[in-house]
Design a protein around this motif. Structure first.
Motif, PDB file in Angstrom:
ATOM      1  N   ALA A  19       0.985  -1.122  -0.162  1.00 47.23           N
ATOM      2  CA  ALA A  19       0.172   0.111  -0.063  1.00 47.23           C
ATOM      3  C   ALA A  19       0.967   1.430   0.028  1.00 47.23           C
ATOM      4  O   ALA A  19       0.688   2.205  -0.670  1.00 47.23           O
ATOM      5  CB  ALA A  19      -1.032  -0.143   1.272  1.00 47.23           C
ATOM      6  N   LEU A  20       1.885   1.178   0.776  1.00 39.82           N
ATOM      7  CA  LEU A  20       2.882   2.370   0.629  1.00 39.82           C
ATOM      8  C   LEU A  20       3.449   2.430  -0.489  1.00 39.82           C
ATOM      9  O   LEU A  20       3.573   3.696  -0.919  1.00 39.82           O
ATOM     10  CB  LEU A  20       3.928   2.157   1.838  1.00 39.82           C
ATOM     11  CG  LEU A  20       3.302   2.566   3.424  1.00 39.82           C
ATOM     12  CD1 LEU A  20       4.262   1.920   4.255  1.00 39.82           C
ATOM     13  CD2 LEU A  20       3.075   3.817   3.597  1.00 39.82           C
ATOM     14  N   GLN A  21       4.021   1.615  -1.190  1.00 38.81           N
ATOM     15  CA  GLN A  21       4.611   1.542  -2.576  1.00 38.81           C
ATOM     16  C   GLN A  21       3.617   1.845  -3.767  1.00 38.81           C
ATOM     17  O   GLN A  21       4.017   2.909  -4.483  1.00 38.81           O
ATOM     18  CB  GLN A  21       5.148   0.167  -3.068  1.00 38.81           C
ATOM     19  CG  GLN A  21       6.504  -0.128  -2.166  1.00 38.81           C
ATOM     20  CD  GLN A  21       7.009  -1.471  -2.094  1.00 38.81           C
ATOM     21  OE1 GLN A  21       6.320  -2.266  -2.719  1.00 38.81           O
ATOM     22  NE2 GLN A  21       8.317  -1.710  -1.882  1.00 38.81           N
ATOM     23  N   GLU A  22       2.329   1.737  -3.475  1.00 37.06           N
ATOM     24  CA  GLU A  22       1.416   1.972  -4.275  1.00 37.06           C
ATOM     25  C   GLU A  22       1.293   3.603  -4.397  1.00 37.06           C
ATOM     26  O   GLU A  22       0.926   4.401  -5.487  1.00 37.06           O
ATOM     27  CB  GLU A  22      -0.111   1.467  -4.212  1.00 37.06           C
ATOM     28  CG  GLU A  22      -0.098   0.123  -4.465  1.00 37.06           C
ATOM     29  CD  GLU A  22      -1.242  -0.735  -4.100  1.00 37.06           C
ATOM     30  OE1 GLU A  22      -2.407   0.054  -3.675  1.00 37.06           O
ATOM     31  OE2 GLU A  22      -1.254  -1.844  -4.336  1.00 37.06           O
ATOM     32  N   ARG A  23       1.471   4.181  -3.115  1.00 38.68           N
ATOM     33  CA  ARG A  23       1.392   5.628  -2.866  1.00 38.68           C
ATOM     34  C   ARG A  23       2.718   6.328  -3.490  1.00 38.68           C
ATOM     35  O   ARG A  23       2.930   7.522  -3.230  1.00 38.68           O
ATOM     36  CB  ARG A  23       1.057   5.881  -1.518  1.00 38.68           C
ATOM     37  CG  ARG A  23      -0.397   5.681  -1.133  1.00 38.68           C
ATOM     38  CD  ARG A  23      -0.501   5.607   0.284  1.00 38.68           C
ATOM     39  NE  ARG A  23      -2.171   5.671   0.694  1.00 38.68           N
ATOM     40  CZ  ARG A  23      -3.004   4.636   0.979  1.00 38.68           C
ATOM     41  NH1 ARG A  23      -2.126   3.311   0.505  1.00 38.68           N
ATOM     42  NH2 ARG A  23      -4.221   4.742   1.341  1.00 38.68           N
ATOM     43  N   GLY A  24       3.632   5.494  -3.525  1.00 39.84           N
ATOM     44  CA  GLY A  24       5.019   6.229  -4.376  1.00 39.84           C
ATOM     45  C   GLY A  24       5.948   6.147  -2.904  1.00 39.84           C
ATOM     46  O   GLY A  24       7.022   6.975  -3.555  1.00 39.84           O
ATOM     47  N   HIS A  25       5.866   5.754  -2.019  1.00 40.64           N
ATOM     48  CA  HIS A  25       6.975   5.686  -0.927  1.00 40.64           C
ATOM     49  C   HIS A  25       7.851   4.575  -0.909  1.00 40.64           C
ATOM     50  O   HIS A  25       7.474   3.337  -1.444  1.00 40.64           O
ATOM     51  CB  HIS A  25       6.160   5.915   0.299  1.00 40.64           C
ATOM     52  CG  HIS A  25       5.137   6.906   0.363  1.00 40.64           C
ATOM     53  ND1 HIS A  25       5.698   8.193   0.379  1.00 40.64           N
ATOM     54  CD2 HIS A  25       3.837   6.854   0.522  1.00 40.64           C
ATOM     55  CE1 HIS A  25       4.630   8.967   0.528  1.00 40.64           C
ATOM     56  NE2 HIS A  25       3.524   8.292   0.734  1.00 40.64           N
ATOM     57  N   ASP A 118      -3.489   6.864   5.299  1.00 39.84           N
ATOM     58  CA  ASP A 118      -3.203   8.634   5.097  1.00 39.84           C
ATOM     59  C   ASP A 118      -2.865   9.300   6.048  1.00 39.84           C
ATOM     60  O   ASP A 118      -2.125  10.202   6.228  1.00 39.84           O
ATOM     61  CB  ASP A 118      -4.601   9.038   4.205  1.00 39.84           C
ATOM     62  CG  ASP A 118      -4.569   8.213   2.888  1.00 39.84           C
ATOM     63  OD1 ASP A 118      -3.452   7.872   2.165  1.00 39.84           O
ATOM     64  OD2 ASP A 118      -5.600   8.059   2.416  1.00 39.84           O
ATOM     65  N   LEU A 121       0.530   8.544   7.496  1.00 43.88           N
ATOM     66  CA  LEU A 121       1.558   9.427   6.753  1.00 43.88           C
ATOM     67  C   LEU A 121       1.661  10.817   6.889  1.00 43.88           C
ATOM     68  O   LEU A 121       2.894  11.231   6.708  1.00 43.88           O
ATOM     69  CB  LEU A 121       1.294   9.244   5.035  1.00 43.88           C
ATOM     70  CG  LEU A 121       1.423   7.525   4.464  1.00 43.88           C
ATOM     71  CD1 LEU A 121       0.907   7.600   3.111  1.00 43.88           C
ATOM     72  CD2 LEU A 121       3.033   7.383   4.779  1.00 43.88           C
TER      73      LEU A 121
END
Length: 127
Positions: A19-25, A118, A121
């Protein structure tokens, strides 16, 4: 943003990483911790290999409060979270045994991490 995750529940934590990687992290999962110092730590990755990483590079840490009790008794959450927080790393504790109430630490139940990602983050430090 670089997020480090200390969690021995690999299946659950893998969902957080995705989920974090999907958000670009960038999210790195450690299933154990073997050493920690002022500038770096040696974590145990998902393949059970030791990996040394810099504390200063992280923007946020998600920490299983009981993780290190099971892997390295001298570094349970009350001992390793202050290292991270002293380095300015905001920490989210994910178990009642590792509830952090001072500094930048907050506690969120493991089952709520994805639904509150969210909000989590927003706790990360900005550079």
């Amino acid at each position: 943003m670089k997020i480090i995750i200390f969690e021995d529940g690999h299946k659950l934590a893998s969902q957080w990483v995705a989920a974090l990687q999907e958000r670009g992290h960038t999210a790195t999962l450690f299933v154990g911790l073997s050493a920690i110092g002022a500038d770096n730590f040696t974590g145990i990755d998902a393949k059970l290999k030791p990996v040394t990483d810099s504390i200063a590079d992280a923007d946020l840490a998600i920490c299983d409060g009981l993780l290190a009790i099971l892997t390295t008794p001298s570094y349970h959450a009350p001992a390793y979270l202050p290292f991270l927080m002293a380095a300015g790393i905001p920490c989210v504790s994910t178990s009642s045994g590792g509830d952090v109430t001072e500094g930048r630490g907050v506690h969120i139940e493991k089952e709520d991490i994805l639904s509150r990602l969210d909000d989590i983050l927003k706790l990360a430090r900005t550079r």
